[in-house]
Motif scaffolding. Structure first.
Motif, PDB file in Angstrom:
ATOM      1  N   GLN A  86       7.414 -10.586   4.735  1.00  0.00           N
ATOM      2  CA  GLN A  86       5.959 -10.650   4.658  1.00  0.00           C
ATOM      3  C   GLN A  86       5.363  -9.292   4.319  1.00  0.00           C
ATOM      4  O   GLN A  86       4.383  -9.196   3.571  1.00  0.00           O
ATOM      5  CB  GLN A  86       5.374 -11.166   5.979  1.00  0.00           C
ATOM      6  N   ALA A  87       5.960  -8.229   4.865  1.00  0.00           N
ATOM      7  CA  ALA A  87       5.496  -6.882   4.541  1.00  0.00           C
ATOM      8  C   ALA A  87       5.677  -6.599   3.053  1.00  0.00           C
ATOM      9  O   ALA A  87       4.813  -5.974   2.416  1.00  0.00           O
ATOM     10  CB  ALA A  87       6.248  -5.848   5.378  1.00  0.00           C
ATOM     11  N   LEU A  88       6.777  -7.052   2.482  1.00  0.00           N
ATOM     12  CA  LEU A  88       7.022  -6.867   1.056  1.00  0.00           C
ATOM     13  C   LEU A  88       5.955  -7.590   0.234  1.00  0.00           C
ATOM     14  O   LEU A  88       5.369  -7.022  -0.698  1.00  0.00           O
ATOM     15  CB  LEU A  88       8.411  -7.382   0.692  1.00  0.00           C
ATOM     16  N   LYS A  89       5.681  -8.841   0.589  1.00  0.00           N
ATOM     17  CA  LYS A  89       4.679  -9.623  -0.162  1.00  0.00           C
ATOM     18  C   LYS A  89       3.289  -9.014  -0.025  1.00  0.00           C
ATOM     19  O   LYS A  89       2.569  -8.852  -1.022  1.00  0.00           O
ATOM     20  CB  LYS A  89       4.680 -11.062   0.346  1.00  0.00           C
ATOM     21  N   ASP A  90       2.911  -8.663   1.202  1.00  0.00           N
ATOM     22  CA  ASP A  90       1.596  -8.066   1.411  1.00  0.00           C
ATOM     23  C   ASP A  90       1.489  -6.720   0.702  1.00  0.00           C
ATOM     24  O   ASP A  90       0.436  -6.372   0.153  1.00  0.00           O
ATOM     25  CB  ASP A  90       1.324  -7.877   2.902  1.00  0.00           C
ATOM     26  N   GLY A  91       2.581  -5.956   0.730  1.00  0.00           N
ATOM     27  CA  GLY A  91       2.570  -4.653   0.077  1.00  0.00           C
ATOM     28  C   GLY A  91       2.403  -4.769  -1.429  1.00  0.00           C
ATOM     29  O   GLY A  91       1.611  -4.037  -2.034  1.00  0.00           O
ATOM     30  N   LEU A  92       3.127  -5.682  -2.043  1.00  0.00           N
ATOM     31  CA  LEU A  92       3.000  -5.886  -3.489  1.00  0.00           C
ATOM     32  C   LEU A  92       1.601  -6.394  -3.839  1.00  0.00           C
ATOM     33  O   LEU A  92       1.016  -5.997  -4.844  1.00  0.00           O
ATOM     34  CB  LEU A  92       4.068  -6.859  -3.980  1.00  0.00           C
ATOM     35  N   THR A  93       1.072  -7.272  -2.996  1.00  0.00           N
ATOM     36  CA  THR A  93      -0.285  -7.776  -3.218  1.00  0.00           C
ATOM     37  C   THR A  93      -1.303  -6.647  -3.113  1.00  0.00           C
ATOM     38  O   THR A  93      -2.310  -6.626  -3.834  1.00  0.00           O
ATOM     39  CB  THR A  93      -0.627  -8.869  -2.186  1.00  0.00           C
ATOM     40  N   SER A  94      -1.038  -5.686  -2.227  1.00  0.00           N
ATOM     41  CA  SER A  94      -1.964  -4.574  -1.988  1.00  0.00           C
ATOM     42  C   SER A  94      -1.912  -3.511  -3.080  1.00  0.00           C
ATOM     43  O   SER A  94      -2.784  -2.633  -3.135  1.00  0.00           O
ATOM     44  CB  SER A  94      -1.646  -3.911  -0.641  1.00  0.00           C
ATOM     45  N   LEU A  95      -0.903  -3.537  -3.933  1.00  0.00           N
ATOM     46  CA  LEU A  95      -0.768  -2.526  -4.974  1.00  0.00           C
ATOM     47  C   LEU A  95      -1.790  -2.728  -6.090  1.00  0.00           C
ATOM     48  O   LEU A  95      -2.093  -3.855  -6.484  1.00  0.00           O
ATOM     49  CB  LEU A  95       0.632  -2.569  -5.581  1.00  0.00           C
ATOM     50  N   THR A  96      -2.280  -1.633  -6.605  1.00  0.00           N
ATOM     51  CA  THR A  96      -3.128  -1.687  -7.784  1.00  0.00           C
ATOM     52  C   THR A  96      -2.301  -2.066  -9.004  1.00  0.00           C
ATOM     53  O   THR A  96      -1.073  -1.904  -9.009  1.00  0.00           O
ATOM     54  CB  THR A  96      -3.813  -0.323  -8.015  1.00  0.00           C
ATOM     55  N   ASN A  97      -2.942  -2.588 -10.036  1.00  0.00           N
ATOM     56  CA  ASN A  97      -2.234  -2.889 -11.279  1.00  0.00           C
ATOM     57  C   ASN A  97      -1.597  -1.615 -11.838  1.00  0.00           C
ATOM     58  O   ASN A  97      -2.200  -0.538 -11.798  1.00  0.00           O
ATOM     59  CB  ASN A  97      -3.189  -3.468 -12.317  1.00  0.00           C
ATOM     60  N   ALA A  98      -0.363  -1.742 -12.318  1.00  0.00           N
ATOM     61  CA  ALA A  98       0.426  -0.618 -12.828  1.00  0.00           C
ATOM     62  C   ALA A  98       0.818   0.354 -11.715  1.00  0.00           C
ATOM     63  O   ALA A  98       1.116   1.522 -11.969  1.00  0.00           O
ATOM     64  CB  ALA A  98      -0.293   0.124 -13.956  1.00  0.00           C
ATOM     65  N   GLY A  99       0.833  -0.155 -10.476  1.00  0.00           N
ATOM     66  CA  GLY A  99       1.275   0.661  -9.355  1.00  0.00           C
ATOM     67  C   GLY A  99       2.788   0.705  -9.258  1.00  0.00           C
ATOM     68  O   GLY A  99       3.510   0.130 -10.074  1.00  0.00           O
ATOM     69  N   ARG A 100       3.259   1.411  -8.213  1.00  0.00           N
ATOM     70  CA  ARG A 100       4.703   1.607  -8.035  1.00  0.00           C
ATOM     71  C   ARG A 100       5.119   1.205  -6.634  1.00  0.00           C
ATOM     72  O   ARG A 100       4.443   1.528  -5.650  1.00  0.00           O
ATOM     73  CB  ARG A 100       5.036   3.076  -8.266  1.00  0.00           C
ATOM     74  N   ALA A 101       6.258   0.505  -6.540  1.00  0.00           N
ATOM     75  CA  ALA A 101       6.828   0.123  -5.250  1.00  0.00           C
ATOM     76  C   ALA A 101       8.241   0.686  -5.143  1.00  0.00           C
ATOM     77  O   ALA A 101       9.053   0.507  -6.053  1.00  0.00           O
ATOM     78  CB  ALA A 101       6.858  -1.390  -5.096  1.00  0.00           C
TER      79      ALA A 101
END
Length: 343
Positions: free
Chosen positions: A245-260
């Motif tokens: 869930q942290a992974l999904k929420d984190g990716l959702t929270s990223l700006t477009n063209a962001g980095r994970a």
């Protein structure tokens, strides 16, 4: 010598007497251990979870994060000398495969891990190949020197791209997540937002320097990140939790063209909407394992020598070696940052 040994395929480990390693191969080194820190991997082995069942052959000495003094060297050793104050990389490379020969020893095709594939450093003495040893500056206390390996994980995860002036989300404030907060402060991150379910570690994250700390069970992480970034989302997501869930929420929270950058390890396969969370957002994802040998060691050592990074709040417990059971219990309960055992 005293050693903490996983002696049976069940919960826990025992403090026992074993022989000091005697014979050294030409490129091996014997180190008298001064301090060892407990890693999440050690906790997996202690708990005897599915990962441990599939990777550990008992009996085996645990541990891989340490600092100590060189007391004996093989006949062909040239990188260290008797009396040197050292720590150690724990990814032991073959030095012959394509990855080893192209600057990627940390993902060697024939990789062995100290304390996982061979006897580790939860002992008074440990034997390792010279290729993995790192000479410490004498000004760094052994307690701090023993956590350079996990510090390297944090550094590698953070600096795969620049973070200066970036809004950074850290999901998971376990020991390496806490180290990441400290490193991000030194790197000039604009705003550090931390997501963590553990009360103790949320408080610790604030104390170390996180700007915003979120309990994702009580409020929407995505909403908080959007609010704190003027609706844009985080520029960088550092995933330390291994929680789907942290992974999904984190990716959702990223700006477009962001980095994970993903360091957390997951118990099983994770399902995410790649189209919406990665592809259409043009997200760059980095899988992180170990440390760059030895790029991250130089960075970490310089941060410690210069005193730009203070580990005193991140290392929450320094215990006697014989008190190891208390250390593992604290790790189980999550009521700690980094725990170091001193010999």
């Amino acid at each position: 010598m005293k050693a903490i040994v996983k002696d049976a395929p069940n919960y826990g480990a025992k403090l026992v007497k074993v022989d000091v390693p005697k014979s050294l191969e030409p490129h091996e080194v014997l180190v008298k251990v001064k301090a060892v820190s407990i890693c999440g991997t050690d906790l997996h082995i202690w708990l005897w979870n599915e990962w441990a069942k599939n990777h550990i052959k008992v009996p085996q000495i645990l541990g891989h994060e340490f600092a100590g003094e060189v007391v004996s060297v093989g006949r062909d050793v040239s990188l260290v000398s008797i009396g040197d104050f050292v720590s150690s990389e724990t990814h032991i490379p073959c030095q012959h495969c394509k990855q080893c020969r192209t600057g990627n020893m940390h993902v060697c095709q024939n990789l062995k891990i100290l304390g996982v594939d061979m006897n580790g450093a939860f002992a008074e003495y440990v034997k390792v190949p010279e290729i993995v040893l790192w000479k410490n500056d004498p000004s760094i206390p052994p307690i701090w020197a023993s956590v350079q390996e996990p510090l390297g994980n944090a550094i590698h995860t953070i600096f795969v791209e620049d973070v200066t002036g970036k809004n950074v989300l850290v999901t998971g404030a376990g020991p390496i997540g806490l180290l990441a907060i400290g490193v991000l402060k030194t790197a000039g991150a604009a705003k550090i937002i931390v997501s963590e379910v553990n009360d103790y570690r949320r408080d610790l994250a604030k104390e170390i320097g996180a700007d915003v700390v979120v309990d994702p069970r009580k409020e929407s992480l995505v909403n908080v990140v959007k609010k704190e970034t003027n609706g844009d989302g985080a520029d960088v997501m550092i995933e330390m939790s291994g929680n789907p869930q942290a992974l999904k929420d984190g990716l959702t929270s990223l700006t477009n063209a962001g980095r994970a950058s993903l360091l957390g390890v997951y118990d099983k396969d994770v399902q995410i909407n790649l189209n919406d969370l990665v592809i259409f957002k043009a997200i760059r994802i980095y899988g992180i394992t170990g440390r760059k040998m030895f790029e991250t060691w130089y960075r970490g050592a310089d941060l410690l020598k210069s005193k730009k990074l203070d580990l005193s709040k991140i290392i929450t417990h320094v215990l006697d070696f014989d008190d190891y059971e208390r250390g593992f219990k604290l790790m189980e309960e999550g009521k700690c940052g980094k725990i170091v055992l001193k010999l």
